[in-house]
Scaffold this motif. Structure first.
Motif, mmCIF file in Angstrom:
data_model
loop_
_atom_site.group_PDB
_atom_site.id
_atom_site.type_symbol
_atom_site.label_atom_id
_atom_site.label_comp_id
_atom_site.label_asym_id
_atom_site.label_seq_id
_atom_site.Cartn_x
_atom_site.Cartn_y
_atom_site.Cartn_z
ATOM 1 N N GLY A 77 -7.552 3.668 -2.466
ATOM 2 C CA GLY A 77 -6.395 4.286 -3.083
ATOM 3 C C GLY A 77 -5.192 3.370 -3.079
ATOM 4 O O GLY A 77 -5.309 2.173 -2.788
ATOM 5 N N CYS A 78 -4.040 3.936 -3.404
ATOM 6 C CA CYS A 78 -2.769 3.207 -3.418
ATOM 7 C C CYS A 78 -1.676 4.069 -2.805
ATOM 8 O O CYS A 78 -1.719 5.289 -2.895
ATOM 9 C CB CYS A 78 -2.347 2.857 -4.846
ATOM 10 N N CYS A 79 -0.711 3.393 -2.195
ATOM 11 C CA CYS A 79 0.457 4.058 -1.636
ATOM 12 C C CYS A 79 1.681 3.276 -2.109
ATOM 13 O O CYS A 79 1.660 2.040 -2.097
ATOM 14 C CB CYS A 79 0.376 4.073 -0.109
ATOM 15 N N GLU A 80 2.698 3.992 -2.552
ATOM 16 C CA GLU A 80 3.881 3.331 -3.102
ATOM 17 C C GLU A 80 5.154 3.851 -2.469
ATOM 18 O O GLU A 80 5.253 5.026 -2.126
ATOM 19 C CB GLU A 80 3.996 3.576 -4.608
ATOM 20 N N LEU A 81 6.110 2.955 -2.360
ATOM 21 C CA LEU A 81 7.471 3.299 -2.005
ATOM 22 C C LEU A 81 8.365 2.623 -3.025
ATOM 23 O O LEU A 81 8.341 1.396 -3.161
ATOM 24 C CB LEU A 81 7.815 2.827 -0.588
#
Length: 179
Positions: A77-81
């Motif tokens: 998956g991906c995680c963004e800020l």
């Protein structure tokens, strides 16, 4: 930029990651609560390319990282800020995990790493996140982080034919330190 957790490793996206992104972004269940998707191959390529380009911008305003499993290095998956308001030190958290890994704490750990980075490294004061009111799993992730529900954004997104509401959550740096 790399962030290490107990079961995860967050790293910068690489060009070849579009294949792993597409593995979940093309699935209807992955995008059922999103304002996008299911993605075509080209859309998955564009997402990865855009994230890579924005990682090179200075000052950086988007931190989009691949979520990989510590043991295997498999991208799940991906995680963004995203820095939404530099003056008022506000960021926005988002994440997505391949459905076959749902319910394993991956989104929670990835989000925890990213929120910690936002407060401790970027000096943010406030981090927000939104989710579809029907997305019970995402709501649980945000609550586990210590985020507080601020309210309902009425009909703020129109993914396809009809408008959709979003729940708004936030956490402050002072709450994070106590958490």
């Amino acid at each position: 930029m790399n962030l290490k957790g107990e079961m995860l490793f967050l790293r910068e996206l690489k060009r070849k990651d579009w294949l792993d992104v597409h593995a979940y972004a093309a699935l209807p269940e992955s995008s059922s609560f999103q304002p996008w998707g299911p993605n075509t191959e080209e859309q998955s390529r564009q997402y990865v390319n855009q994230c890579m380009q924005e990682a090179c911008v200075s000052p950086r305003h988007r931190y989009a990282l691949a979520i990989t499993l510590s043991g295997t290095g498999e991208m799940v998956g991906c995680c963004e800020l995203k820095l939404r308001d530099v003056v008022n030190k506000t960021g926005e958290l988002s994440y997505i995990v391949h459905p076959k890994y749902w319910g394993r704490g991956i989104a929670s750990e990835a989000s925890d790493l990213m929120v910690s980075y936002g407060f401790c490294q970027l000096g943010l004061h406030r981090i927000i996140a939104t989710c579809d009111p029907r997305n019970k799993g995402s709501k649980r992730v945000l609550e586990k982080l210590g985020m507080k529900k601020e309210g309902l954004l009425r009909e703020n997104i129109k993914p396809e034919m009809e408008w959709r509401d979003s729940l708004l959550f936030s956490i402050l740096d002072s709450e994070w330190k106590k958490y």
